[in-house]
Design an enzyme around this catalytic site. Structure first.
Site, PDB file in Angstrom:
ATOM      1  N   LYS A  40       0.813  -1.206   0.000  1.00  0.00           N
ATOM      2  CA  LYS A  40       0.000   0.000   0.000  1.00  0.00           C
ATOM      3  C   LYS A  40       0.854   1.267   0.000  1.00  0.00           C
ATOM      4  O   LYS A  40       0.516   2.250  -0.648  1.00  0.00           O
ATOM      5  CB  LYS A  40      -0.954   0.000   1.193  1.00  0.00           C
ATOM      6  CG  LYS A  40      -1.990  -1.131   1.141  1.00  0.00           C
ATOM      7  CD  LYS A  40      -3.129  -0.904   2.095  1.00  0.00           C
ATOM      8  CE  LYS A  40      -4.059   0.185   1.636  1.00  0.00           C
ATOM      9  NZ  LYS A  40      -4.735  -0.112   0.362  1.00  0.00           N
ATOM     10  N   ALA A  42       4.063   1.643  -1.190  1.00  0.00           N
ATOM     11  CA  ALA A  42       4.696   1.789  -2.499  1.00  0.00           C
ATOM     12  C   ALA A  42       3.665   2.139  -3.566  1.00  0.00           C
ATOM     13  O   ALA A  42       3.927   2.952  -4.465  1.00  0.00           O
ATOM     14  CB  ALA A  42       5.441   0.513  -2.867  1.00  0.00           C
ATOM     15  N   ASN A  43       2.475   1.528  -3.478  1.00  0.00           N
ATOM     16  CA  ASN A  43       1.427   1.833  -4.451  1.00  0.00           C
ATOM     17  C   ASN A  43       1.060   3.315  -4.421  1.00  0.00           C
ATOM     18  O   ASN A  43       0.924   3.957  -5.466  1.00  0.00           O
ATOM     19  CB  ASN A  43       0.174   1.006  -4.166  1.00  0.00           C
ATOM     20  CG  ASN A  43       0.329  -0.451  -4.527  1.00  0.00           C
ATOM     21  OD1 ASN A  43       1.264  -0.833  -5.218  1.00  0.00           O
ATOM     22  ND2 ASN A  43      -0.584  -1.268  -4.037  1.00  0.00           N
ATOM     23  N   THR A 212     -14.240   6.118   0.188  1.00  0.00           N
ATOM     24  CA  THR A 212     -14.325   5.674  -1.203  1.00  0.00           C
ATOM     25  C   THR A 212     -15.417   4.608  -1.312  1.00  0.00           C
ATOM     26  O   THR A 212     -15.543   3.734  -0.453  1.00  0.00           O
ATOM     27  CB  THR A 212     -12.988   5.130  -1.706  1.00  0.00           C
ATOM     28  OG1 THR A 212     -12.543   4.062  -0.850  1.00  0.00           O
ATOM     29  CG2 THR A 212     -11.930   6.228  -1.699  1.00  0.00           C
ATOM     30  N   LEU A 213     -16.186   4.697  -2.393  1.00  0.00           N
ATOM     31  CA  LEU A 213     -17.389   3.870  -2.557  1.00  0.00           C
ATOM     32  C   LEU A 213     -17.315   2.982  -3.797  1.00  0.00           C
ATOM     33  O   LEU A 213     -18.340   2.594  -4.359  1.00  0.00           O
ATOM     34  CB  LEU A 213     -18.626   4.773  -2.646  1.00  0.00           C
ATOM     35  CG  LEU A 213     -18.802   5.780  -1.500  1.00  0.00           C
ATOM     36  CD1 LEU A 213     -19.950   6.731  -1.804  1.00  0.00           C
ATOM     37  CD2 LEU A 213     -19.032   5.055  -0.175  1.00  0.00           C
ATOM     38  N   GLY A 214     -16.113   2.678  -4.260  1.00  0.00           N
ATOM     39  CA  GLY A 214     -15.955   1.836  -5.434  1.00  0.00           C
ATOM     40  C   GLY A 214     -16.552   2.503  -6.663  1.00  0.00           C
ATOM     41  O   GLY A 214     -16.300   3.688  -6.927  1.00  0.00           O
ATOM     42  N   ASP A 245      -5.425   2.860  -3.536  1.00  0.00           N
ATOM     43  CA  ASP A 245      -4.133   3.540  -3.408  1.00  0.00           C
ATOM     44  C   ASP A 245      -3.932   4.530  -4.551  1.00  0.00           C
ATOM     45  O   ASP A 245      -3.348   5.603  -4.356  1.00  0.00           O
ATOM     46  CB  ASP A 245      -3.005   2.512  -3.385  1.00  0.00           C
ATOM     47  CG  ASP A 245      -3.088   1.597  -2.177  1.00  0.00           C
ATOM     48  OD1 ASP A 245      -3.490   2.062  -1.098  1.00  0.00           O
ATOM     49  OD2 ASP A 245      -2.756   0.403  -2.312  1.00  0.00           O
ATOM     50  N   SER A 275      -7.173   2.795 -13.382  1.00  0.00           N
ATOM     51  CA  SER A 275      -6.383   1.702 -12.807  1.00  0.00           C
ATOM     52  C   SER A 275      -7.140   0.382 -12.800  1.00  0.00           C
ATOM     53  O   SER A 275      -6.540  -0.683 -12.984  1.00  0.00           O
ATOM     54  CB  SER A 275      -5.924   2.059 -11.393  1.00  0.00           C
ATOM     55  OG  SER A 275      -6.977   1.950 -10.458  1.00  0.00           O
ATOM     56  N   ARG A 278      -6.963  -2.151 -15.772  1.00  0.00           N
ATOM     57  CA  ARG A 278      -5.683  -2.789 -16.091  1.00  0.00           C
ATOM     58  C   ARG A 278      -5.317  -3.768 -14.981  1.00  0.00           C
ATOM     59  O   ARG A 278      -5.673  -3.550 -13.826  1.00  0.00           O
ATOM     60  CB  ARG A 278      -4.586  -1.721 -16.210  1.00  0.00           C
ATOM     61  CG  ARG A 278      -4.920  -0.583 -17.163  1.00  0.00           C
ATOM     62  CD  ARG A 278      -3.967   0.579 -16.975  1.00  0.00           C
ATOM     63  NE  ARG A 278      -4.285   1.683 -17.873  1.00  0.00           N
ATOM     64  CZ  ARG A 278      -3.698   2.870 -17.831  1.00  0.00           C
ATOM     65  NH1 ARG A 278      -2.764   3.120 -16.932  1.00  0.00           N
ATOM     66  NH2 ARG A 278      -4.040   3.815 -18.690  1.00  0.00           N
TER      67      ARG A 278
END
Length: 297
Positions: A40, A42-43, A212-214, A245, A275, A278
């Site tokens: 997390k 590094a991301n 965050t809610l997707g 992230d 993101s 991918r």
């Protein structure tokens, strides 16, 4: 440019792609396996660097092949690794199963990350020069609290992602400026499944919250104002690993540039939407030009 310091984990993600994840006691056949640099911390560092920030990483890798690759990946992404320690033993790993709907299940083995339990000489000086400090919970809490206190002492905004979800000590919340859980983490922290109710409860401890809610976007709340919901772009998800992230890294850059909250959230959502289309975590994170194109569409 926004100057960002990230204190957190670096892991090698060991990713298996399957049609459906196995149930307990079940064996399934996967269609693909990849080793992808992640963690997390590094991301978020890679996401912020790709989004246009000037980023430095505080953490640790092992003296193994994974550690060499993790450091190289960060440097290739434009992240300063002068404060990324190399320690005896294995690097951290994350064992990830990704299904055909883009969902994932993850087991993290900390490895070298477990040694990041304090600040070393030079870390506080680095933090003091930043616009924002990004924190998560994949390294020992002692270091997270120490770095947040250092940031507060120097007037640096602290953005905390409370993942993996766990009870947060009052001394950490007291020096957190912006808390960014996903809806499941917010429910775990507050016992409330409704994001608005969870955000209101969290404001008792921190001045600002983004949940965050997707695919539904994000919810922003601050004391004394009505919550603000910002939708996310509609896309078809391939792999949601690292999406949160990506959102946090891009959000830190946007806020550091002085963008209004609604615009910053929409810009970060554009990055996250790219993101999830991918595979992988750090490998999926978009560059600034891509985010601007998605945001404008």
């Amino acid at each position: 440019m926004t100057d960002i310091v990230v204190l957190g984990s670096t892991n090698m993600d060991l990713v298996a792609y399957v049609e459906k994840p196995p149930q307990r006691g079940e064996t399934v056949t996967g269609r693909e396996f990849r080793t992808i640099p992640g963690g997390k911390g590094a991301n978020q560092a890679v996401a912020a660097a790709h989004a246009g920030g000037t980023v430095s990483m505080i953490g640790a890798v092992g003296n193994d092949a994974f550690g060499t690759r993790l450091r190289s990946t960060l440097e290739h992404s434009g992240v300063n690794t002068d404060h990324l320690r190399t320690v005896e033993g294995p690097s951290g790993t994350a064992h990830i199963v990704v299904d055909d709907e883009g969902g994932n299940a993850i087991v993290v083995v900390p490895g070298a990350n477990a040694t990041v339990d304090h600040l070393v000489p030079g870390d506080e000086v680095l933090i003091s020069s930043a616009d924002a400090l990004l924190l998560q919970l994949e390294v020992p809490l002692a270091a997270v609290v120490a770095s947040a206190r250092a940031a507060r002492a120097h007037g640096v905004r602290t953005i905390l992602t409370p993942a993996p979800a766990q009870p947060l000590p009052p001394e950490l919340l007291a020096v957190t400026d912006l808390l960014v859980p996903n809806e499941h983490e917010a429910a775990t922290l507050t016992g409330r499944t409704d994001p608005r109710e969870a955000a209101t409860a969290l404001l008792d401890s921190v001045p600002e919250v983004v949940i965050t809610l997707g695919s539904s976007g994000s919810l922003y709340a601050t004391r004394g104002a009505q919550p603000l919901t910002v939708p996310a772009p509609r896309v078809t998800a391939v792999d949601s690993t690292g999406a949160g992230d990506t959102f946090v890294g891009a959000l830190a850059v946007a806020l550091g540039e002085g963008r209004p909250v609604r615009e910053a959230l929409a810009w970060a959502s554009a990055a996250a939407a790219l993101s999830v289309q991918r595979p992988g975590a750090s490998a999926s994170m978009p560059y600034r030009s891509e985010i601007e194109t998605q945001y404008a569409s």
